[in-house]
Design an enzyme around this catalytic site. Structure first.
Site, mmCIF file in Angstrom:
data_model
loop_
_atom_site.group_PDB
_atom_site.id
_atom_site.type_symbol
_atom_site.label_atom_id
_atom_site.label_comp_id
_atom_site.label_asym_id
_atom_site.label_seq_id
_atom_site.Cartn_x
_atom_site.Cartn_y
_atom_site.Cartn_z
ATOM 1 N N LYS A 171 -19.781 81.782 78.469
ATOM 2 C CA LYS A 171 -21.184 81.536 78.111
ATOM 3 C C LYS A 171 -21.636 80.295 78.857
ATOM 4 O O LYS A 171 -20.828 79.421 79.164
ATOM 5 C CB LYS A 171 -21.293 81.285 76.597
ATOM 6 N N ASP A 222 -29.771 85.421 78.131
ATOM 7 C CA ASP A 222 -29.634 85.143 76.697
ATOM 8 C C ASP A 222 -30.979 84.512 76.318
ATOM 9 O O ASP A 222 -31.962 84.679 77.052
ATOM 10 C CB ASP A 222 -28.441 84.209 76.429
ATOM 11 N N PHE A 270 -38.567 87.834 67.851
ATOM 12 C CA PHE A 270 -39.509 88.770 68.500
ATOM 13 C C PHE A 270 -39.195 88.863 69.991
ATOM 14 O O PHE A 270 -39.988 89.293 70.799
ATOM 15 C CB PHE A 270 -40.961 88.363 68.244
#
Ligand code: GLU
Length: 446
Positions: A126, A166, A238
């Site tokens: 990551k 991400d 969202f």
């Protein structure tokens, strides 16, 4: 926790006391796999836990860039290369003001097991930066991405480390990053996933995380002879994950009634469908980072500063960020008759929330199993890049569906085999861990 696990955990608490998210993630995995450690002493002999919690490599670097007024700024860039036992390091890049080493170590650690569960040849990693694109112009974002990649390009490659998006890193950022990599290395290769369709991207990749979450939810409900059809679903967030989830849940007959942002949440009892789903993309593109606009546009209620978990629903899918669903929220969900909670984000439910939900018989899926569809589709993008062909949407979606069903079944099977039937947290951690642990042992002292 098993004694060996406890010893290693105590040491992590001491040495990484300033990394709470990382400690939280390790605690969950260690508790789940304790039963495997009890049964297989070779894991202690080989000191697998000490090796697993120590990333293979962490790269921290300076990212200087210039804004539109000519001012110079400096951000911090990271890539945590957690584990490469199963394949090249793989995992997203997060650009957000909240990014720090603790969060990236936790996310890289989770990614090891998530990627293992996909059944594809993917290691875990990551990265990211404490840079937020929200208040920046496209030119500033490009300047930042180019500077970030100038350093990162030394450490990645299609067979070494393959980052993706991400939070804060979408198609636009992947484009800027890919362009700079190609310019520096003079190699056109699948070094990133989430690419544009005309330059190596895969169909379905933008939707994949949400589609996968919906397929997982459907499989879990099936075990109780239920389905998403006719269910009321509360979602948070969202962004990309929420967007794909709303699409597929709606297609499978569910009604999604909430979305949330840093400003609060909206409640749309008629369901977020059709043009309302398209509007989610507009809201995200606006750079406002708020959902209040949705309430204004469609005349529904907006609850400032609140989270959606006290709205009555059958299924809850937190898709925003870590620790966004706590004990109080869990109590509300239980009281309102929620039957299933699925982690769309990485570790969105706190430890106490998870305990409460599972004790009360609510089906619960951890992010590493339920949201693995994103990285699984990234694996499919890598496969297409390797054979220099593109599969159709139907083909990618079908493979994604198969992968999610397999992940669900493997988790369920592992949970049964180790005495906690239906506990998907234990199932996911055990199934993900065993494969990595044995691959590490087979590869010698790595
Ligand atoms: N950021 C996503 C995740 O948390 C996707 C990673 C990827 O595609 O490499 O799994």
């Amino acid at each position: 926790m098993n004694r060996y696990a406890q010893e290693v955990f105590d040491e992590i608490k001491r040495s990484s006391h300033d990394q709470p998210e990382f400690i939280q993630a390790v605690a969950e995995v260690f508790s789940s796999i304790s039963i495997v450690l009890d049964k297989e002493p070779v894991l202690k002999k080989e000191r697998i836990l000490e090796r697993l919690v120590e990333p293979e490599r962490i790269i921290i670097f300076r990212v200087p860039w210039r804004d539109d007024r000519g001012e110079i700024h400096v951000n911090r860039g990271y890539r945590v290369e957690s584990n490469s036992a199963l394949g090249p390091y793989k995992g997203g890049l997060r650009f957000h003001a909240s990014v720090n080493l603790s969060k990236l170590k936790f996310l890289g650690f989770e990614q090891i097991f998530k990627n293992s569960l996909t059944g594809l040849p993917l290691g875990g990693g990551k990265g990211g930066s404490d840079f937020s694109a929200n208040d920046k112009s496209a030119n500033e974002v490009m300047n930042f991405c180019q500077s970030f990649m100038t350093e990162l390009s030394r450490h990645i490659g299609a067979n070494t480390d393959v980052p993706a998006g991400d939070i804060g890193v979408g198609g636009r950022e992947i484009g800027f990053l890919f362009g700079q990599y190609k310019r520096i290395k003079n190699i056109f290769e699948g070094v990133l996933t989430g690419k544009g369709l005309s330059w190596g991207g895969s169909l379905i990749r933008p939707e994949a995380t949400g589609f996968g979450i919906s397929y997982s939810t459907e499989e879990m409900l099936k075990t109780k002879k239920q389905s998403l059809d006719g269910k009321v679903v509360a979602i948070s967030g969202f962004g990309n994950v929420a967007w794909g989830t709303v699409q597929k849940v709606t297609a499978l007959g569910g009604t999604v009634v909430t979305l949330s942002g840093p400003d609060g949440f909206i409640h749309d009892p008629d369901g977020i469908k059709g043009e309302k789903i398209d509007y989610m993309l507009e809201m995200r593109g606006s750079g406002h980072d708020s959902v209040a606009d949705y309430a204004k546009k469609f005349g529904v209620s907006f609850y400032q500063g609140k989270r959606p978990w006290n709205i009555k629903c059958d299924v809850a899918i937190p898709c925003a960020c870590e620790n966004e669903l706590d004990e109080i929220d869990a109590k509300d969900l239980i009281k309102n008759g929620c039957v299933c909670v699925v982690e769309g984000a990485n570790m969105p439910a706190t430890h106490t929330a998870v305990e409460l939900l599972t004790k009360n018989g609510v089906l619960f899926a951890p992010g590493k199993a339920a949201n693995a569809g994103g990285v699984a589709c990234s694996g499919l993008e890598m496969a297409q890049n390797s054979i220099r062909l593109n599969w159709t949407s139907e083909e990618v979606d079908q493979r994604l569906h198969q992968i999610m069903v397999r992940i669900h079944n493997n988790c369920l099977e592992a949970s049964q085999k180790y005495g906690t039937p239906g506990n998907y947290i234990n199932g996911a951690n055990i199934a993900g861990f065993q494969k990595v642990a044995y691959a590490m042992m087979e590869q010698g002292l790595i």
